[in-house]
Design a protein around this motif. Structure first.
Motif, PDB file in Angstrom:
ATOM      1  N   GLU A 162       0.868  -1.173   0.000  1.00  0.00           N
ATOM      2  CA  GLU A 162       0.000   0.000   0.000  1.00  0.00           C
ATOM      3  C   GLU A 162       0.903   1.220   0.000  1.00  0.00           C
ATOM      4  O   GLU A 162       1.685   1.417   0.929  1.00  0.00           O
ATOM      5  N   MET A 163       0.821   2.028  -1.040  1.00  0.00           N
ATOM      6  CA  MET A 163       1.737   3.167  -1.104  1.00  0.00           C
ATOM      7  C   MET A 163       1.005   4.465  -1.409  1.00  0.00           C
ATOM      8  O   MET A 163       0.048   4.482  -2.170  1.00  0.00           O
ATOM      9  N   PRO A 164       1.480   5.562  -0.810  1.00  0.00           N
ATOM     10  CA  PRO A 164       0.845   6.849  -1.080  1.00  0.00           C
ATOM     11  C   PRO A 164       1.248   7.385  -2.452  1.00  0.00           C
ATOM     12  O   PRO A 164       2.426   7.370  -2.803  1.00  0.00           O
ATOM     13  N   VAL A 165       0.278   7.833  -3.239  1.00  0.00           N
ATOM     14  CA  VAL A 165       0.569   8.456  -4.530  1.00  0.00           C
ATOM     15  C   VAL A 165       1.143   9.850  -4.295  1.00  0.00           C
ATOM     16  O   VAL A 165       2.044  10.287  -4.990  1.00  0.00           O
ATOM     17  N   GLN A 166       0.570  10.542  -3.308  1.00  0.00           N
ATOM     18  CA  GLN A 166       1.053  11.894  -3.041  1.00  0.00           C
ATOM     19  C   GLN A 166       0.783  12.288  -1.602  1.00  0.00           C
ATOM     20  O   GLN A 166      -0.077  11.719  -0.934  1.00  0.00           O
ATOM     21  N   PHE A 167       1.565  13.247  -1.131  1.00  0.00           N
ATOM     22  CA  PHE A 167       1.328  13.857   0.183  1.00  0.00           C
ATOM     23  C   PHE A 167       0.735  15.249  -0.050  1.00  0.00           C
ATOM     24  O   PHE A 167      -0.468  15.417  -0.055  1.00  0.00           O
ATOM     25  N   ALA A 168       1.603  16.236  -0.356  1.00  0.00           N
ATOM     26  CA  ALA A 168       1.106  17.606  -0.554  1.00  0.00           C
ATOM     27  C   ALA A 168       0.684  17.869  -1.997  1.00  0.00           C
ATOM     28  O   ALA A 168       0.116  18.907  -2.301  1.00  0.00           O
ATOM     29  N   GLY A 169       0.967  16.944  -2.909  1.00  0.00           N
ATOM     30  CA  GLY A 169       0.679  17.148  -4.336  1.00  0.00           C
ATOM     31  C   GLY A 169       1.914  16.829  -5.161  1.00  0.00           C
ATOM     32  O   GLY A 169       3.032  17.134  -4.749  1.00  0.00           O
ATOM     33  N   ILE A 170       1.693  16.220  -6.317  1.00  0.00           N
ATOM     34  CA  ILE A 170       2.812  15.688  -7.097  1.00  0.00           C
ATOM     35  C   ILE A 170       3.780  16.801  -7.539  1.00  0.00           C
ATOM     36  O   ILE A 170       5.000  16.674  -7.382  1.00  0.00           O
ATOM     37  N   ILE A 171       3.249  17.889  -8.071  1.00  0.00           N
ATOM     38  CA  ILE A 171       4.134  18.950  -8.555  1.00  0.00           C
ATOM     39  C   ILE A 171       4.897  19.599  -7.397  1.00  0.00           C
ATOM     40  O   ILE A 171       6.106  19.828  -7.473  1.00  0.00           O
ATOM     41  N   HIS A 172       4.195  19.860  -6.333  1.00  0.00           N
ATOM     42  CA  HIS A 172       4.817  20.435  -5.134  1.00  0.00           C
ATOM     43  C   HIS A 172       5.961  19.552  -4.642  1.00  0.00           C
ATOM     44  O   HIS A 172       7.058  20.032  -4.335  1.00  0.00           O
ATOM     45  N   GLU A 173       5.713  18.250  -4.579  1.00  0.00           N
ATOM     46  CA  GLU A 173       6.732  17.311  -4.093  1.00  0.00           C
ATOM     47  C   GLU A 173       7.903  17.220  -5.067  1.00  0.00           C
ATOM     48  O   GLU A 173       9.069  17.172  -4.659  1.00  0.00           O
ATOM     49  N   HIS A 174       7.578  17.191  -6.355  1.00  0.00           N
ATOM     50  CA  HIS A 174       8.621  17.138  -7.396  1.00  0.00           C
ATOM     51  C   HIS A 174       9.576  18.326  -7.245  1.00  0.00           C
ATOM     52  O   HIS A 174      10.796  18.158  -7.225  1.00  0.00           O
ATOM     53  N   LEU A 175       9.003  19.516  -7.105  1.00  0.00           N
ATOM     54  CA  LEU A 175       9.824  20.727  -7.013  1.00  0.00           C
ATOM     55  C   LEU A 175      10.591  20.779  -5.691  1.00  0.00           C
ATOM     56  O   LEU A 175      11.719  21.283  -5.644  1.00  0.00           O
ATOM     57  N   ALA A 176      10.011  20.222  -4.640  1.00  0.00           N
ATOM     58  CA  ALA A 176      10.713  20.179  -3.350  1.00  0.00           C
ATOM     59  C   ALA A 176      12.003  19.374  -3.479  1.00  0.00           C
ATOM     60  O   ALA A 176      13.042  19.747  -2.926  1.00  0.00           O
ATOM     61  N   VAL A 177      11.952  18.266  -4.228  1.00  0.00           N
ATOM     62  CA  VAL A 177      13.154  17.427  -4.402  1.00  0.00           C
ATOM     63  C   VAL A 177      14.191  18.152  -5.266  1.00  0.00           C
ATOM     64  O   VAL A 177      15.384  18.113  -4.974  1.00  0.00           O
ATOM     65  N   ARG A 178      13.743  18.841  -6.324  1.00  0.00           N
ATOM     66  CA  ARG A 178      14.682  19.563  -7.182  1.00  0.00           C
ATOM     67  C   ARG A 178      15.320  20.751  -6.453  1.00  0.00           C
ATOM     68  O   ARG A 178      16.463  21.092  -6.706  1.00  0.00           O
ATOM     69  N   ARG A 179      14.561  21.403  -5.578  1.00  0.00           N
ATOM     70  CA  ARG A 179      15.043  22.635  -4.942  1.00  0.00           C
ATOM     71  C   ARG A 179      15.652  22.413  -3.563  1.00  0.00           C
ATOM     72  O   ARG A 179      16.629  23.061  -3.206  1.00  0.00           O
ATOM     73  N   ASN A 180      15.080  21.503  -2.794  1.00  0.00           N
ATOM     74  CA  ASN A 180      15.532  21.300  -1.412  1.00  0.00           C
ATOM     75  C   ASN A 180      15.839  19.827  -1.164  1.00  0.00           C
ATOM     76  O   ASN A 180      16.940  19.386  -1.394  1.00  0.00           O
ATOM     77  N   ALA A 181      14.839  19.101  -0.718  1.00  0.00           N
ATOM     78  CA  ALA A 181      15.040  17.679  -0.466  1.00  0.00           C
ATOM     79  C   ALA A 181      13.707  16.984  -0.256  1.00  0.00           C
ATOM     80  O   ALA A 181      12.730  17.605   0.183  1.00  0.00           O
ATOM     81  N   GLY A 182      13.697  15.686  -0.566  1.00  0.00           N
ATOM     82  CA  GLY A 182      12.507  14.878  -0.357  1.00  0.00           C
ATOM     83  C   GLY A 182      12.879  13.532   0.249  1.00  0.00           C
ATOM     84  O   GLY A 182      13.993  13.034   0.047  1.00  0.00           O
ATOM     85  N   LEU A 183      11.933  12.964   1.003  1.00  0.00           N
ATOM     86  CA  LEU A 183      12.151  11.657   1.624  1.00  0.00           C
ATOM     87  C   LEU A 183      11.138  10.668   1.066  1.00  0.00           C
ATOM     88  O   LEU A 183       9.933  10.946   1.053  1.00  0.00           O
ATOM     89  N   PHE A 184      11.633   9.540   0.573  1.00  0.00           N
ATOM     90  CA  PHE A 184      10.802   8.513  -0.041  1.00  0.00           C
ATOM     91  C   PHE A 184      10.895   7.235   0.791  1.00  0.00           C
ATOM     92  O   PHE A 184      11.996   6.830   1.161  1.00  0.00           O
ATOM     93  N   ASP A 185       9.761   6.604   1.025  1.00  0.00           N
ATOM     94  CA  ASP A 185       9.778   5.258   1.608  1.00  0.00           C
ATOM     95  C   ASP A 185       9.682   4.281   0.441  1.00  0.00           C
ATOM     96  O   ASP A 185       8.626   4.118  -0.161  1.00  0.00           O
ATOM     97  N   VAL A 186      10.818   3.672   0.094  1.00  0.00           N
ATOM     98  CA  VAL A 186      10.830   2.736  -1.025  1.00  0.00           C
ATOM     99  C   VAL A 186      11.139   1.319  -0.533  1.00  0.00           C
ATOM    100  O   VAL A 186      11.831   0.537  -1.175  1.00  0.00           O
TER     101      VAL A 186
END
Lengths: 351, 128
Positions: A8-32
């Protein structure tokens, strides 16, 4: 939430684009943690893995990681994976969730004496910390000397007090780390990292942005962009195929494709006309369907619509125009070489 | 949070206004379900919409969704701002994220559409 390979995995937390840009600009944490881990150890481990994969493991020293492909005798892709050399005779394979059982059986069937193959998927949780702020965040939570850890290398260290394997790898096109942790401790480390990373803008990232990030970086997805119907050479993985290493399944077929050129090649394209290419859409040239989109979508950082698909070799050239059939209408696209997105160069070199 | 004076369809479109000229869009519930909207395909001015027939598409990062007109009518204006800024639909679905202005063929065709209270109940029931 969405079901993926039994997880069972989350598709998004705050929104896909928001999360995408957070990783490009700052950092993101993924449970893989859905990714599988197979351990191969013993004096026969190098010989076994060398005989089943396309890349050359003789080049892999203890503490290093290597991207490679498990091939069929036809040179097609059973799975793509990263092999970590944990010790002199100890390798850890990180494989795709949907392929764990298949890969494990395949490797075990081919193993002889002096080698032990174990499916360790249930033992490991896997967290990925990705983005330009990843090192600064992790350095506050870990005793490992991260500034000495180069790309595709690994270190052992504590994160939030828990013994982990820290690797400088990822699936986003950004600098970052993957943390192999005891599965029972993954939740604790997740919470700790999110809390510590908040000041750096660290955000939790779902499956949706994981896919847009990897596509923008032109990283392939097994099951979509490559599988047992496509050869590793056709998938454009020539950098990871070493013909001089000795025998491996499909070597002769791949060698022939490297000499004569394959009939088709995985090509990247960006849309010229409006419209979003998606998996399965036809790629058209001169009124004929010449291929299909294997992965496609909107690239949030680039603000372009991009995709991948197999095309006849002559069309898989940078600048070539083709069309994508989007709901009955053809829309122009052009072939582009290399990653759609490349991260800016590091300002501080690894010591 | 859905405007009281608007009417709503089962396909999650809203229609607003008085007389024969009406504005049409998708509901807050629809935009939330779709997620980040990155592309909108709309008809041209002068096109005729049929009731309950698809007239365009809205695409989010994760999905493509068809747009259905709640009523028949002629397109008199298209929200051109959405070409460059489809995210307006997420940000302001009942305002800047409007899709079309249409000249309704028959004003009585609005009447069977759901009121705000009926639509709210419809969403609650369908999410159960």
């Amino acid at each position: 939430m969405v079901e993926f390979a039994g997880w069972e995995m989350p598709v998004q937390f705050a929104g896909i684009i928001h999360e995408h840009l957070a990783v490009r600009r700052n950092a993101g944490l993924f449970d893989v943690s859905h990714m599988g881990q197979i351990e191969v150890r013993g004096t026969g481990s190098l010989g076994l893995l060398q005989a089943l994969t396309t890349n050359d493991l003789n080049r892999l020293h203890t503490g290093q990681a290597q991207y490679t492909v498990l091939t069929t005798p036809a040179g097609t892709c059973i799975d793509d994976l990263v092999i970590y050399r944990i010790g002199e005779w100890e390798y850890l394979l990180c494989v795709n969730a949907a392929n764990v059982e298949k890969d494990f059986q395949w490797i075990r069937e081919h193993s002889g004496t002096g080698v032990e193959v174990t499916n360790r998927s249930a033992d490991f949780g896997l967290l990925a910390l990705q983005g330009p702020r990843a090192q600064s965040i992790l350095s506050r939570c870990s005793d490992a000397s991260l500034d000495r850890l180069a790309g595709f290398h690994l270190a052992r260290g504590r994160v939030a007090g828990v013994e982990t394997i820290i690797t400088r790898t990822g699936y986003t096109g950004e600098d970052g780390f993957e943390l192999y942790v005891p599965s029972t401790q993954a939740g604790l480390i997740w919470d700790h990292l999110l809390e510590e990373g908040a000041v750096d803008g660290l955000e939790p990232i779902g499956l949706g942005a994981r896919d847009t990030l990897r596509l923008e970086a032109r990283l392939l997805l097994h099951g979509s962009d490559l599988d047992e119907t496509t050869t590793a050479w056709e998938a454009g993985l020539r950098r990871f195929i070493r013909f001089d290493k000795g025998a491996f399944p499909g070597r002769e077929i791949l060698l022939a494709q490297s000499r004569k050129g394959p009939e088709r090649l995985l090509a990247g394209f960006e849309m010229i006309d409006p419209g979003i290419p998606r998996h399965g859409y036809g790629i058209i040239y001169n009124g004929k369907t010449v291929g299909h989109v294997t992965s496609g979508g909107h690239a949030p950082f680039l603000r372009k619509n991009i995709g991948l698909g197999y095309l006849p070799l002559a069309l898989a050239e940078a600048g070539q125009e083709v069309e994508v059939e989007i709901r009955g209408r053809t829309r122009r696209a052009k072939i582009v070489k290399g990653p759609f997105y490349r991260r800016p160069a590091r300002t501080e070199p690894v010591k | 949070m859905n405007p009281e004076s608007f009417r709503y369809s089962k396909e999650h479109e809203w229609i607003n206004g008085e007389g024969e000229l009406r504005t049409l869009g998708i509901t807050d519930h629809a935009q939330a379900e779709l997620g980040d909207i990155v592309f909108v395909e709309l008809p041209k001015e002068g096109d005729h919409l049929k009731a309950m027939q698809p007239f365009g598409t809205v695409e989010s990062v994760k999905a493509v969704s068809e747009l259905f007109s709640p009523v028949a009518g002629e397109v008199v204006e298209v929200n051109r701002d959405l070409e460059e800024h489809p995210e307006r639909i997420n940000e302001d679905p009942y305002g800047k994220g409007w899709l079309l202005r249409i000249r309704v063929a028959d004003a009585r065709s609005i009447e069977p559409l759901m009121t705000e209270a009926e639509y709210r109940k419809y969403i609650q029931d369908s999410s159960r």
